[in-house]
Each structure stands twice: as structure tokens, then as C-alpha cells.
Design an enzyme around this catalytic site. Structure first.
Site, PDB file in Angstrom:
ATOM      1  N   SER A  53       0.854  -1.197   0.000  1.00 43.69           N
ATOM      2  CA  SER A  53       0.000   0.000   0.000  1.00 43.69           C
ATOM      3  C   SER A  53       0.880   1.233   0.000  1.00 43.69           C
ATOM      4  O   SER A  53       2.006   1.208   0.527  1.00 43.69           O
ATOM      5  CB  SER A  53      -0.874   0.011   1.261  1.00 43.69           C
ATOM      6  OG  SER A  53      -1.537   1.250   1.390  1.00 43.69           O
ATOM      7  N   TYR A  98      -1.986  -1.245  10.332  1.00 45.62           N
ATOM      8  CA  TYR A  98      -2.123  -1.640   8.915  1.00 45.62           C
ATOM      9  C   TYR A  98      -0.914  -1.153   8.112  1.00 45.62           C
ATOM     10  O   TYR A  98      -0.299  -1.926   7.369  1.00 45.62           O
ATOM     11  CB  TYR A  98      -3.427  -1.053   8.366  1.00 45.62           C
ATOM     12  CG  TYR A  98      -3.571  -1.142   6.868  1.00 45.62           C
ATOM     13  CD1 TYR A  98      -3.839  -2.364   6.240  1.00 45.62           C
ATOM     14  CD2 TYR A  98      -3.441  -0.002   6.061  1.00 45.62           C
ATOM     15  CE1 TYR A  98      -3.974  -2.440   4.860  1.00 45.62           C
ATOM     16  CE2 TYR A  98      -3.578  -0.077   4.685  1.00 45.62           C
ATOM     17  CZ  TYR A  98      -3.836  -1.298   4.085  1.00 45.62           C
ATOM     18  OH  TYR A  98      -3.959  -1.380   2.723  1.00 45.62           O
ATOM     19  N   LYS A 154       1.954  -3.385   6.164  1.00 41.29           N
ATOM     20  CA  LYS A 154       2.209  -3.274   4.723  1.00 41.29           C
ATOM     21  C   LYS A 154       3.680  -2.924   4.467  1.00 41.29           C
ATOM     22  O   LYS A 154       4.269  -3.385   3.474  1.00 41.29           O
ATOM     23  CB  LYS A 154       1.271  -2.245   4.090  1.00 41.29           C
ATOM     24  CG  LYS A 154      -0.179  -2.696   4.014  1.00 41.29           C
ATOM     25  CD  LYS A 154      -0.349  -3.964   3.149  1.00 41.29           C
ATOM     26  CE  LYS A 154      -1.794  -4.187   2.733  1.00 41.29           C
ATOM     27  NZ  LYS A 154      -1.983  -5.404   1.931  1.00 41.29           N
ATOM     28  N   THR A 161     -12.309   0.714  -4.886  1.00 38.43           N
ATOM     29  CA  THR A 161     -13.028  -0.560  -4.764  1.00 38.43           C
ATOM     30  C   THR A 161     -14.319  -0.303  -3.990  1.00 38.43           C
ATOM     31  O   THR A 161     -14.476   0.734  -3.335  1.00 38.43           O
ATOM     32  CB  THR A 161     -12.185  -1.603  -4.021  1.00 38.43           C
ATOM     33  OG1 THR A 161     -11.878  -1.096  -2.716  1.00 38.43           O
ATOM     34  CG2 THR A 161     -10.881  -1.892  -4.758  1.00 38.43           C
TER      35      THR A 161
HETATM   36  N1  LIG Z   1      -8.488  -0.173  -2.287  1.00 37.90           N
HETATM   37  C1  LIG Z   1      -7.493   0.555  -1.869  1.00 37.90           C
HETATM   38  O1  LIG Z   1      -7.566   1.787  -1.843  1.00 37.90           O
HETATM   39  C2  LIG Z   1      -6.193  -0.080  -1.436  1.00 37.90           C
HETATM   40  C3  LIG Z   1      -5.070   0.745  -1.297  1.00 37.90           C
HETATM   41  C4  LIG Z   1      -3.864   0.170  -0.916  1.00 37.90           C
HETATM   42  C5  LIG Z   1      -3.778  -1.198  -0.687  1.00 37.90           C
HETATM   43  N2  LIG Z   1      -4.897  -1.970  -0.825  1.00 37.90           N
HETATM   44  C6  LIG Z   1      -4.752  -3.410  -0.568  1.00 37.90           C
HETATM   45  O2  LIG Z   1      -5.271  -4.123  -1.667  1.00 37.90           O
HETATM   46  C7  LIG Z   1      -5.836  -5.361  -1.209  1.00 37.90           C
HETATM   47  C8  LIG Z   1      -7.280  -5.455  -1.693  1.00 37.90           C
HETATM   48  O3  LIG Z   1      -8.020  -4.377  -1.143  1.00 37.90           O
HETATM   49  P1  LIG Z   1      -9.529  -4.054  -1.610  1.00 37.90           P
HETATM   50  O4  LIG Z   1      -9.690  -2.598  -1.564  1.00 37.90           O
HETATM   51  O5  LIG Z   1      -9.831  -4.784  -2.833  1.00 37.90           O
HETATM   52  O6  LIG Z   1     -10.358  -4.641  -0.359  1.00 37.90           O
HETATM   53  P2  LIG Z   1     -11.427  -5.827  -0.248  1.00 37.90           P
HETATM   54  O7  LIG Z   1     -11.793  -5.884   1.190  1.00 37.90           O
HETATM   55  O8  LIG Z   1     -12.519  -5.634  -1.227  1.00 37.90           O
HETATM   56  O9  LIG Z   1     -10.597  -7.126  -0.667  1.00 37.90           O
HETATM   57  C9  LIG Z   1      -9.774  -7.803   0.247  1.00 37.90           C
HETATM   58  C10 LIG Z   1     -10.092  -9.271   0.185  1.00 37.90           C
HETATM   59  O10 LIG Z   1      -9.213  -9.998   1.032  1.00 37.90           O
HETATM   60  C11 LIG Z   1      -9.973 -10.957   1.751  1.00 37.90           C
HETATM   61  N3  LIG Z   1      -9.279 -11.303   2.992  1.00 37.90           N
HETATM   62  C12 LIG Z   1      -8.855 -10.455   3.963  1.00 37.90           C
HETATM   63  N4  LIG Z   1      -8.268 -11.145   4.949  1.00 37.90           N
HETATM   64  C13 LIG Z   1      -8.316 -12.463   4.592  1.00 37.90           C
HETATM   65  C14 LIG Z   1      -7.890 -13.666   5.208  1.00 37.90           C
HETATM   66  N5  LIG Z   1      -7.283 -13.684   6.409  1.00 37.90           N
HETATM   67  N6  LIG Z   1      -8.090 -14.835   4.547  1.00 37.90           N
HETATM   68  C15 LIG Z   1      -8.709 -14.850   3.341  1.00 37.90           C
HETATM   69  N7  LIG Z   1      -9.157 -13.733   2.719  1.00 37.90           N
HETATM   70  C16 LIG Z   1      -8.960 -12.556   3.348  1.00 37.90           C
HETATM   71  C17 LIG Z   1     -11.304 -10.277   1.984  1.00 37.90           C
HETATM   72  O11 LIG Z   1     -12.337 -11.180   2.306  1.00 37.90           O
HETATM   73  C18 LIG Z   1     -11.509  -9.561   0.650  1.00 37.90           C
HETATM   74  O12 LIG Z   1     -12.133 -10.374  -0.297  1.00 37.90           O
HETATM   75  C19 LIG Z   1      -5.672  -5.377   0.307  1.00 37.90           C
HETATM   76  O13 LIG Z   1      -4.484  -6.067   0.638  1.00 37.90           O
HETATM   77  C20 LIG Z   1      -5.541  -3.896   0.642  1.00 37.90           C
HETATM   78  O14 LIG Z   1      -4.824  -3.678   1.839  1.00 37.90           O
HETATM   79  C21 LIG Z   1      -6.095  -1.448  -1.204  1.00 37.90           C
END
Ligand SMILES: NC(=O)c1ccc[n+]([C@@H]2O[C@H](COP(=O)([O-])OP(=O)(O)OC[C@H]3O[C@@H](n4cnc5c(N)ncnc54)[C@H](O)[C@@H]3O)[C@@H](O)[C@H]2O)c1
Length: 269
Positions: A160, A173, A177, A208
Site C-alpha cells: 500500500s 495496517y 504493509k 473498490t
Molecule cells: N483499495 C485501496 O484503496 C487499497 C489501497 C492500498 C492497498 N490496498 C490493498 O489491496 C488489497 C485489496 O483491497 P480491496 O480494496 O480490494 O479490499 P477488499 O476488502 O474488497 O478485498 C480484500 C479481500 O481480502 C480478503 N481477505 C482479507 N483477509 C483475509 C484472510 N485472512 N483470509 C482470506 N481472505 C482474506 C477479503 O475477504 C476480501 O475479499 C488489500 O491487501 C488492501 O490492503 C487497497
């Protein structure tokens, strides 16, 4: 038509929804067979994206490659072993691993509250550590050894923008990361002579469904057609970076972190 990931098999954790789902679709579009995954069958429905993993698999399957779905907690070693067995049986060996599961979701299923350094609850620290760091490590431990044996493979860990700067709230968090970024570098060092590439992608704030449901969004940053790069990212923009690192055009890129954030983190490190 030959596609650049034809003949490859990918496993994308956390791909029932959000960024992972779009990444899995992009890899399939480029020709990869894909194992999608989530913590349970209905996780895709949590923020209204799809009814369940079966519906996501059907949608991704429209790209014409094989798609299967597995469920399990990545922070649970036995569950990871079961998922590996199921994928081996269903699709064969994995060549591309994307560790996308994670996020700032605490013990109660929403953002930890409080979420600062000194007050965050112990239960939230444990859940965040399992979801973001321990899970990534366990999945790597399960899926990378066959890549080493084969002498090829590409692993992309999703970190992230928050990994690269001091943050409060979201302290734990961000810290985890940052650990994912460093784990990526250490793993790349460990596997330098094995033909397996390990890289990280650090998304900036990206639109998302979960992102939009769990925070107050700035309407001025929602429009991706504007000239300014100080906007929220589109999931496809993150997926394109992952697809690049997964494929042959990135064959000499190893141990790097690609920050896909429009330029939010304009500093070294
Ligand atoms: N969307 C953003 O702005 C953003 C920015 C930086 C980083 N991220 C990272 O990108 C990734 C996806 O984020 P997103 O926005 O799509 O969120 P999201 O919550 O829609 O997707 C995350 C997925 O991971 C699954 N998950 C979490 N912990 C788990 C576990 N212990 N076992 C199995 N599944 C698990 C959740 O059920 C979910 O489906 C994450 O790692 C998040 O930290 C997202």
C-alpha cells in the site's frame, strides 16, 4: 491469438471482490488459468459486487481460460495447505502468485476503532497481522517451493502507499504493509539464484467497493477523466501493474516495489 500468459496458472488471494477480483480477471484476459479465492463463499457480496465466488468465477471464465474457486483463511496454515491441494488437483502447478488478500479490517469486521498507535485493541492487532503479514508469508511458504523446483515463477505482494509514509490512524495496517514490502525484498534476496521473481505493488487509494463503503470519499477525487493525477485510482490501473509484473515483459525485474498511486508518494524509499 496468443496471449502473453497463455499456459500459465495464477492464484490470486482475496480475489472474490475488489482489487483481487479485477487482477484475476486481467490475468485471465491475458490467457492465464486462474484460481480465485476468498475467506468464505459469500465474501464477494459484502459490498455488493457479486453474489458469491461461483458468480465471480463464472464472470472471469468469460475470458475462456479455466477458473476455479477456493475458500479459506490465509492466516491459518492448515487452510492454506488445503487450498494448495485443491488448486494442484484442479489446475496444476501455480506459476503466478498474487498475495492480495488483506486490508484494514479488524476483529469486528470493520475498520478498527480506535485505529491509532497507542489505543488499537490487541484483538485488532492480531487480526490485522494475520490478514496482512502472516497470511502473505504462509501462502508464499506453501506456493513458492514448487516454483523454485521448476526454476521459474512470479510473485506479486500487494502492499500500500501507506507502507511508505508515516500514517495515523491506520498505524498497524501501514506498519504491516511496510513489513510486506520488506518481506518482498528479503524473499527476492533469498531466491535470487532460483529463477523466481518476487515484487510488490503499492496501490494508492483506489475505488473498490470496500474502499467506498468504509470511508468518507472526496467527490473531487472520484472522477478519473480529470487532468489531475491527485485522484483515486481505478482497480484496473492496479491490475495492469500486477499483470505487467506477472508476465515476460518484467523478466528482469525482481525485489522491487511499484507504487501505483498517481504520484502520491513522490519520495525515495
Ligand atoms: N483499495 C485501496 O484503496 C487499497 C489501497 C492500498 C492497498 N490496498 C490493498 O489491496 C488489497 C485489496 O483491497 P480491496 O480494496 O480490494 O479490499 P477488499 O476488502 O474488497 O478485498 C480484500 C479481500 O481480502 C480478503 N481477505 C482479507 N483477509 C483475509 C484472510 N485472512 N483470509 C482470506 N481472505 C482474506 C477479503 O475477504 C476480501 O475479499 C488489500 O491487501 C488492501 O490492503 C487497497
Amino acid at each position: 491469438m496468443t496471449r502473453e500468459l497463455d499456459g500459465r496458472t495464477a492464484f490470486v488471494t482475496g480475489s472474490g471482490r475488489g482489487l483481487g477480483r479485477v487482477m484475476a480477471a486481467r490475468l485471465a484476459e491475458l490467457g492465464a488459468d486462474v484460481a480465485i479465492h476468498d475467506i468464505d463463499w459469500t465474501a464477494p457480496a459484502k459490498y455488493g459486487e457479486f453474489s458469491d465466488l461461483g458468480a465471480v468465477a463464472k464472470e472471469i471464465g468469460k475470458h475462456g481460460t479455466r477458473v476455479m474457486a477456493v475458500t479459506g483463511n490465509i492466516g491459518d496454515k492448515a487452510a492454506v495447505a488445503e487450498m494448495k491441494q485443491a488448486i494442484d488437483a484442479g489446475l496444476g502447478e501455480v506459476h503466478i502468485l498474487v498475495n492480495c488478500a488483506g486490508g484494514d479490517i479488524g476483529a469486528s469486521g470493520g475498520k478498527p476503532n480506535p485505529n491509532n498507535a497507542l489505543d488499537i485493541a490487541f484483538e485488532d492487532i492480531q487480526v490485522l497481522t494475520n490478514n496482512n503479514l502472516i497470511g502473505t508469508i504462509l501462502v508464499c511458504q506453501a506456493f513458492i517451493p514448487p516454483m523454485v523446483k521448476a526454476g521459474s515463477g512470479s510473485v506479486i505482494n500487494i502492499a500500500s502507499a501507506a507502507a511508505h509514509m508515516g500514517c495515523s490512524p491506520e498505524v498497524v495496517y501501514s506498519t504491516l504493509k511496510a513489513a510486506v514490502v520488506h518481506y518482498t525484498r528479503c524473499l527476492a534476496k533469498e531466491l535470487l539464484h532460483e529463477g523466481v521473481r518476487i515484487n510488490a505493488v503499492s496501490p494508492g487509494a483506489t475505488k473498490t467497493a470496500r474502499f467506498q463503503a468504509t470511508r468518507v470519499v472526496d467527490p473531487a477525487r472520484m472522477d478519473s477523466s480529470i487532468r489531475s493525477l491527485a485522484r483515486y485510482g481505478e482497480p484496473e490501473e492496479i491490475a495492469d501493474a500486477v499483470a505487467f509484473l506477472a508476465g515476460p515483459r518484467a523478466r528482469f525485474i525482481n525485489g522491487q516495489v511499484l507504487r501505483v498511486d498517481g504520484g502520491v508518494t513522490l519520495f525515495p524509499g
